[in-house]
Scaffold this motif. Structure first.
Motif, PDB file in Angstrom:
ATOM      1  N   ASP A  38      -0.119 -46.044  92.448  1.00  0.00           N
ATOM      2  CA  ASP A  38      -0.377 -46.989  91.382  1.00  0.00           C
ATOM      3  C   ASP A  38       0.501 -47.251  90.549  1.00  0.00           C
ATOM      4  N   MET A  39       1.870 -46.218  90.269  1.00  0.00           N
ATOM      5  CA  MET A  39       2.770 -46.517  89.284  1.00  0.00           C
ATOM      6  C   MET A  39       3.565 -47.573  90.050  1.00  0.00           C
ATOM      7  N   GLN A  40       3.976 -47.440  91.302  1.00  0.00           N
ATOM      8  CA  GLN A  40       5.070 -48.283  91.938  1.00  0.00           C
ATOM      9  C   GLN A  40       4.495 -49.586  92.454  1.00  0.00           C
ATOM     10  N   LEU A  41       2.995 -49.682  92.521  1.00  0.00           N
ATOM     11  CA  LEU A  41       2.637 -50.752  92.711  1.00  0.00           C
ATOM     12  C   LEU A  41       2.508 -51.784  91.583  1.00  0.00           C
ATOM     13  N   PHE A  42       2.356 -51.139  90.204  1.00  0.00           N
ATOM     14  CA  PHE A  42       1.992 -51.740  88.921  1.00  0.00           C
ATOM     15  C   PHE A  42       3.764 -52.235  88.575  1.00  0.00           C
ATOM     16  N   THR A  46       4.779 -56.075  87.615  1.00  0.00           N
ATOM     17  CA  THR A  46       5.499 -56.607  86.368  1.00  0.00           C
ATOM     18  C   THR A  46       6.624 -57.273  86.816  1.00  0.00           C
ATOM     19  N   ASN A  47       7.426 -56.779  87.881  1.00  0.00           N
ATOM     20  CA  ASN A  47       8.679 -57.363  88.248  1.00  0.00           C
ATOM     21  C   ASN A  47       9.888 -57.397  87.422  1.00  0.00           C
ATOM     22  N   LEU A  48       9.598 -56.333  86.363  1.00  0.00           N
ATOM     23  CA  LEU A  48      10.686 -56.173  85.549  1.00  0.00           C
ATOM     24  C   LEU A  48      11.942 -55.050  86.079  1.00  0.00           C
ATOM     25  N   SER A  49      12.869 -55.092  85.294  1.00  0.00           N
ATOM     26  CA  SER A  49      13.796 -53.982  86.066  1.00  0.00           C
ATOM     27  C   SER A  49      13.309 -52.701  85.826  1.00  0.00           C
ATOM     28  N   GLU A  50      12.459 -52.344  84.912  1.00  0.00           N
ATOM     29  CA  GLU A  50      11.784 -50.883  84.710  1.00  0.00           C
ATOM     30  C   GLU A  50      10.408 -51.078  84.363  1.00  0.00           C
ATOM     31  N   THR A  51       9.484 -50.377  84.818  1.00  0.00           N
ATOM     32  CA  THR A  51       8.289 -50.011  84.114  1.00  0.00           C
ATOM     33  C   THR A  51       8.070 -48.770  83.992  1.00  0.00           C
ATOM     34  N   THR A  52       7.433 -48.279  82.643  1.00  0.00           N
ATOM     35  CA  THR A  52       7.633 -46.730  82.639  1.00  0.00           C
ATOM     36  C   THR A  52       6.028 -46.529  82.313  1.00  0.00           C
ATOM     37  N   PRO A  71      10.997 -52.172  90.620  1.00  0.00           N
ATOM     38  CA  PRO A  71      10.163 -52.615  91.442  1.00  0.00           C
ATOM     39  C   PRO A  71       9.990 -51.817  92.805  1.00  0.00           C
ATOM     40  N   SER A  72      10.856 -51.318  93.164  1.00  0.00           N
ATOM     41  CA  SER A  72      11.321 -50.676  94.484  1.00  0.00           C
ATOM     42  C   SER A  72      11.164 -49.135  94.607  1.00  0.00           C
ATOM     43  N   PRO A 215      22.022 -55.158  92.889  1.00  0.00           N
ATOM     44  CA  PRO A 215      21.725 -55.693  93.994  1.00  0.00           C
ATOM     45  C   PRO A 215      20.424 -55.215  94.801  1.00  0.00           C
ATOM     46  N   GLY A 216      20.579 -53.667  94.964  1.00  0.00           N
ATOM     47  CA  GLY A 216      19.535 -53.204  95.722  1.00  0.00           C
ATOM     48  C   GLY A 216      18.092 -53.241  95.359  1.00  0.00           C
ATOM     49  N   ASP A 217      17.817 -53.487  94.105  1.00  0.00           N
ATOM     50  CA  ASP A 217      16.447 -53.583  93.549  1.00  0.00           C
ATOM     51  C   ASP A 217      16.130 -55.114  93.454  1.00  0.00           C
ATOM     52  N   GLY A 218      16.876 -55.906  94.010  1.00  0.00           N
ATOM     53  CA  GLY A 218      16.631 -57.435  93.891  1.00  0.00           C
ATOM     54  C   GLY A 218      16.695 -57.969  92.625  1.00  0.00           C
ATOM     55  N   ILE A 219      17.374 -57.264  91.476  1.00  0.00           N
ATOM     56  CA  ILE A 219      17.498 -57.573  90.256  1.00  0.00           C
ATOM     57  C   ILE A 219      18.702 -58.564  90.014  1.00  0.00           C
TER      58      ILE A 219
END
Length: 284
Positions: A38-42, A46-52, A71-72, A215-219
Motif C-alpha cells: 500500500d505504502m509503496q503504491l501510494f 504521489t510521485n514526490l521525492s518522498e511520501t511518509t 516512488p521506488s 538519478p536512481g529514483d527518477g528524480i
C-alpha cells in the motif's frame, strides 16, 4: 491490500525560503493498517521525492514511528520528510513526551527533533564514510561535465539514502553544473561550494550552495535535501565551513531552499521552515 480506506493526509513544504519554494512531502496519518505494498503504491502515485506514513511507535522513547518511501523504494532516513512529518504530527494534535523536543522512530533509529525558532533534527550517524575511490570520482566528474581536478575534496557521507559528496571551488561552479544524470549510474551525489562573503551575487544570509543529484529514483535533481545537508554538516562544519551556516539549495531548478546547519560539539542539527500546503483525506 487495503482498498479505499480514508486516512488523514497532509502535504508540507519543507526548507522553503518562501511559500511553495521548498521541497514538498506527502504525509499519511494513522497508517498502521497499511501494508508495505500500500505504502509503496501510494508513494509511486504521489510521485514526490518522498511520501511518509505516521504509525504508532514501537520504542517507548519515541513519540511516533515513521516509514519513508520514494516512488521506488523505502529509505531508513530522510531529512525533509522528517521535519515535514514532525510538523504534520504536531499540527494534528500530537503531544510529545518531552517539552521542546519530538522523538521520531524510523529505520535509522531514534531521531530527536528540536522545537525552537524552526524544527531541527539531529543528524543520525553515518552508515558509510571515508574516501571515495578514484574510479567513482572519475565517473562523478564525467557526469558533472567538469575536469576531475575541479573536485577539491570528496567523502562518502551516507546516512541512509547513499550519499557521496564532492566540494567545488565556489558556489558559482556549483550553480553552473549541467550534469548528465544518466552518467551517475547508481551513485547519489551531493555537490557543495561556498559563497565568497563579498560576492555581490551572494543571496542574503546564505553561506554555501548545495545541489543533490538522485538519478536512481527518477528524480534527477532534488529541490532541497535534509539528509545530504546533515551529512555535509557532519563532514564539513567546523573545518571547511563555519560551525553554523545556511545552505541554499534548489536555486538551479527554481526553488529557494534554505537549510540551517549548526554543530554543537559532536552533534549536528539541521533545521528549516515547514508550511502545510494541503490537508485532506487519502483513499488508499
Amino acid at each position: 491490500m487495503v482498498s479505499n480506506r480514508a486516512l488523514q493526509f497532509t502535504q508540507v513544504d519543507v526548507f522553503g525560503g518562501a511559500p511553495l519554494r521548498g521541497n514538498p512531502v506527502a504525509v499519511v496519518h494513522g497508517a498502521d493498517g497499511l501494508d508495505e505494498q500500500d505504502m509503496q503504491l501510494f508513494a509511486q502515485w504521489t510521485n514526490l521525492s518522498e511520501t511518509t506514513f505516521l504509525l504508532q511507535p514501537t520504542s517507548p522513547a519515541a513519540d511516533y514511528r515513521l516509514r519513508i518511501f520514494t516512488p521506488s523504494r523505502e529509505l531508513p532516513f530522510a531529512g525533509h520528510p522528517t521535519l515535514g512529518s514532525a510538523h504534520a504530527w504536531l499540527e494534528s494534535g500530537g503531544t510529545p513526551q518531552s517539552q521542546g523536543r519530538v522523538v521520531q522512530e524510523c529505520g535509522a533509529g531514534l531521531v530527536p527533533i528540536e522545537r525552537g525558532e524552526r524544527l531541527a533534527f539531529e543528524a543520525p550517524p553515518l552508515l558509510r564514510s571515508g574516501p571515495v575511490d578514484e574510479s567513482d570520482l572519475a565517473r562523478i566528474a564525467t557526469a558533472l561535465r567538469i575536469p576531475r581536478d575541479r573536485i577539491l575534496d570528496s567523502q562518502w557521507v551516507d546516512n541512509g539514502p547513499g550519499w557521496v559528496a564532492v566540494v567545488l571551488a565556489d558556489a558559482h561552479e556549483v550553480l553552473a553544473l549541467d550534469p548528465d544524470h544518466a552518467g551517475f549510474g547508481d551513485l547519489d551525489v551531493g555537490v557543495v561550494g561556498a559563497w565568497d562573503p563579498g560576492d555581490p551575487d551572494r543571496p542574503a544570509r546564505v553561506d554555501v550552495e548545495v545541489r543533490a543529484f538522485i538519478p536512481g529514483d527518477g528524480i534527477g535533481e532534488d529541490p532541497v535535501t535534509g539528509s545530504l545537508n546533515a551529512s555535509l554538516g557532519q563532514w564539513l562544519a567546523g573545518t571547511r565551513l563555519p560551525t553554523s551556516y545556511v545552505a541554499a539549495q534548489g536555486t538551479a531548478i527554481g526553488r529557494s531552499g534554505r537549510v540551517h546547519v549548526r554543530r554543537d560539539g559532536s552533534t549536528v542539527w539541521v533545521g528549516g521552515a515547514t508550511r502545510t500546503t494541503l490537508r485532506g483525506e487519502a483513499a488508499i
